[in-house]
Design a protein around this motif. Structure first.
Motif, PDB file in Angstrom:
ATOM      1  N   VAL A 122      -5.648 -24.631  57.064  1.00 33.78           N
ATOM      2  CA  VAL A 122      -4.520 -23.886  57.902  1.00 33.78           C
ATOM      3  C   VAL A 122      -4.905 -23.284  58.967  1.00 33.78           C
ATOM      4  N   ASP A 123      -3.994 -23.004  59.765  1.00 32.12           N
ATOM      5  CA  ASP A 123      -4.268 -22.690  61.324  1.00 32.12           C
ATOM      6  C   ASP A 123      -4.221 -21.125  61.386  1.00 32.12           C
ATOM      7  N   SER A 124      -3.856 -20.287  60.378  1.00 35.04           N
ATOM      8  CA  SER A 124      -3.710 -18.881  60.447  1.00 35.04           C
ATOM      9  C   SER A 124      -3.505 -18.179  58.993  1.00 35.04           C
ATOM     10  N   VAL A 125      -3.479 -16.983  59.190  1.00 33.68           N
ATOM     11  CA  VAL A 125      -3.316 -16.105  57.807  1.00 33.68           C
ATOM     12  C   VAL A 125      -1.748 -16.514  57.375  1.00 33.68           C
ATOM     13  N   LYS A 126      -1.073 -16.399  58.393  1.00 34.27           N
ATOM     14  CA  LYS A 126       0.468 -16.473  58.238  1.00 34.27           C
ATOM     15  C   LYS A 126       0.984 -17.886  57.481  1.00 34.27           C
ATOM     16  N   GLN A 127       0.172 -18.938  57.879  1.00 31.05           N
ATOM     17  CA  GLN A 127       0.266 -19.955  57.674  1.00 31.05           C
ATOM     18  C   GLN A 127      -0.016 -20.383  56.004  1.00 31.05           C
ATOM     19  N   ALA A 128      -1.417 -19.619  55.813  1.00 30.20           N
ATOM     20  CA  ALA A 128      -1.856 -19.486  54.344  1.00 30.20           C
ATOM     21  C   ALA A 128      -0.709 -18.962  53.617  1.00 30.20           C
ATOM     22  N   ILE A 129      -0.256 -17.577  53.781  1.00 33.03           N
ATOM     23  CA  ILE A 129       0.823 -17.332  53.026  1.00 33.03           C
ATOM     24  C   ILE A 129       2.042 -18.257  52.984  1.00 33.03           C
ATOM     25  N   GLU A 130       2.392 -18.693  53.835  1.00 38.91           N
ATOM     26  CA  GLU A 130       3.670 -19.744  53.660  1.00 38.91           C
ATOM     27  C   GLU A 130       3.171 -20.744  52.597  1.00 38.91           C
ATOM     28  N   TYR A 131       2.043 -21.297  52.572  1.00 38.33           N
ATOM     29  CA  TYR A 131       1.665 -22.052  51.560  1.00 38.33           C
ATOM     30  C   TYR A 131       1.746 -21.537  50.035  1.00 38.33           C
ATOM     31  N   LEU A 132       0.948 -20.019  50.062  1.00 38.53           N
ATOM     32  CA  LEU A 132       0.721 -19.550  48.870  1.00 38.53           C
ATOM     33  C   LEU A 132       2.001 -18.995  48.229  1.00 38.53           C
ATOM     34  N   ASN A 133       3.305 -18.986  48.862  1.00 35.66           N
ATOM     35  CA  ASN A 133       4.506 -18.436  48.713  1.00 35.66           C
ATOM     36  C   ASN A 133       5.077 -19.534  47.643  1.00 35.66           C
ATOM     37  N   ASN A 134       4.632 -20.752  47.753  1.00 37.03           N
ATOM     38  CA  ASN A 134       5.226 -21.618  46.932  1.00 37.03           C
ATOM     39  C   ASN A 134       4.381 -22.047  45.751  1.00 37.03           C
ATOM     40  N   THR A 135       3.441 -21.204  45.318  1.00 36.90           N
ATOM     41  CA  THR A 135       2.346 -21.208  44.329  1.00 36.90           C
ATOM     42  C   THR A 135       2.572 -20.059  43.288  1.00 36.90           C
ATOM     43  N   LYS A 136       1.896 -20.223  42.172  1.00 41.70           N
ATOM     44  CA  LYS A 136       1.767 -19.226  41.088  1.00 41.70           C
ATOM     45  C   LYS A 136       0.261 -19.077  40.591  1.00 41.70           C
ATOM     46  N   GLY A 137      -0.016 -18.063  40.304  1.00 40.16           N
ATOM     47  CA  GLY A 137      -1.441 -17.323  40.007  1.00 40.16           C
ATOM     48  C   GLY A 137      -1.995 -16.439  40.833  1.00 40.16           C
ATOM     49  N   ASN A 138      -3.207 -16.358  40.553  1.00 41.88           N
ATOM     50  CA  ASN A 138      -3.994 -14.941  40.889  1.00 41.88           C
ATOM     51  C   ASN A 138      -4.535 -15.458  42.445  1.00 41.88           C
ATOM     52  N   ILE A 139      -4.805 -14.803  43.433  1.00 41.47           N
ATOM     53  CA  ILE A 139      -5.238 -14.824  44.624  1.00 41.47           C
ATOM     54  C   ILE A 139      -6.326 -14.049  44.980  1.00 41.47           C
ATOM     55  N   PHE A 140      -7.414 -14.547  45.301  1.00 40.86           N
ATOM     56  CA  PHE A 140      -8.657 -13.819  45.908  1.00 40.86           C
ATOM     57  C   PHE A 140      -8.852 -13.939  47.402  1.00 40.86           C
ATOM     58  N   ILE A 141      -8.557 -12.601  48.020  1.00 42.38           N
ATOM     59  CA  ILE A 141      -8.504 -12.634  49.390  1.00 42.38           C
ATOM     60  C   ILE A 141      -9.770 -12.167  50.174  1.00 42.38           C
ATOM     61  N   SER A 142     -10.234 -12.922  51.266  1.00 37.53           N
ATOM     62  CA  SER A 142     -11.590 -12.565  51.730  1.00 37.53           C
ATOM     63  C   SER A 142     -11.347 -12.571  53.364  1.00 37.53           C
ATOM     64  N   THR A 143     -10.246 -12.556  53.676  1.00 33.01           N
ATOM     65  CA  THR A 143     -10.057 -12.848  55.220  1.00 33.01           C
ATOM     66  C   THR A 143     -10.052 -11.591  55.969  1.00 33.01           C
ATOM     67  N   GLY A 144     -10.234 -10.393  55.297  1.00 34.39           N
ATOM     68  CA  GLY A 144     -10.700  -9.041  56.244  1.00 34.39           C
ATOM     69  C   GLY A 144      -9.301  -8.276  56.131  1.00 34.39           C
TER      70      GLY A 144
END
Length: 264
Positions: A122-144
């Motif tokens: 993805v090009d940005s954290v915002k785009q990552a969240i748009e992708y993750l909004n359509n998923t289920k399951g735990n998310i491990f975040i290390s983007t600061g």
């Protein structure tokens, strides 16, 4: 020649080490006290701690009659780099951008275990969240911690998300204020080994691992290998495109300019 280095990265520390041995009266700027502690051993450098905006930088360049600015800030610190560039233009000071070595490991490496992982670029954290909004399951975040507030847009984010941030009060406080606390907040200083990443992904039962393309010094290879071993989907925020030079090239340019001045 008076040089100012904006550091706070591995590349910045390497350049600071070079300047400490070769150039008198150089300045090194870091945003946090933690970054400053990592540079205290260099006795021939003037250490500046605290964030500076464009006006602050411009004033400092003029006051100290700086000849060269080296921007060795993080590859994702776009706003900071913009401030430094504009300040150099205003003060008519030479600017050099030091780039982190770029590695698209997730596109090149072969799986080394029975488990496999999917890599989502993805090009940005915002785009990552748009992708993750359509998923289920735990998310491990290390983007600061800077863009951590964006993750609160996810449904059930306090249950799904596990955040790893720097072990400094500013990052921890911000994370807790956003609702990331208890076992969902991990405060540690990286980079991290593959084994530690694997352990954290398994402990949090992560289905997704969000990170930035941080290069070799940022531990990207270890993150990628951990995702492969655990079968976790790796969501990678690609770094902005920039022009600049590697650490060795920057040091060579400094040496060249010093030699030119000695000849004059």
């Amino acid at each position: 020649m008076k040089i100012l280095v904006f550091a706070g990265t591995t590349e910045g520390r390497r350049i600071a080490e070079y300047l400490n041995d070769t150039v008198a009266d150089s300045y090194v700027s870091v945003a946090t006290e933690y970054g400053g502690r990592l540079l205290e051993e260099y006795q021939h450098l003037h250490l500046l701690t605290g964030r500076m905006d464009e006006d602050d930088i411009t004033a400092f360049l003029s006051e100290k009659e700086i000849d060269l600015v080296i921007d060795a800030t993080h590859p994702f610190a776009v706003l900071v780099t913009g401030n430094i560039k504009r300040a150099c233009e205003r003060a008519e000071v030479r600017y050099l951008r030091c780039l982190r070595e770029e590695e698209h490991l997730a596109e090149e490496m072969e799986p080394n275990s029975d488990a496999d992982c999917t890599v989502v670029w993805v090009d940005s954290v915002k785009q990552a969240i748009e992708y993750l909004n359509n998923t289920k399951g735990n998310i491990f975040i290390s983007t600061g911690s800077k863009e951590l507030g964006l993750y609160t847009e996810l449904d059930d984010y306090q249950e799904r998300c596990y955040v790893r941030v720097l072990s400094v009060w500013e990052s921890v406080k911000k994370s807790m204020e956003l609702g990331f606390d208890g076992k969902h907040l991990i405060a540690m200083q990286g980079p991290f080994s593959k084994e530690l990443n694997v352990a954290m992904l398994r402990q949090t039962e992560a289905d997704y691992f969000v990170t930035k393309e941080s290069g070799k010094t940022g531990g990207f290879e270890e993150k990628y290998e951990a995702a492969m071993e655990t079968g976790t989907v790796l969501v990678v925020v690609g770094r902005p495109e920039e022009e600049g030079f590697g650490v060795e090239e920057v040091c060579q340019k400094i040496a060249g300019q010093l030699a030119d001045e000695q000849e004059e």
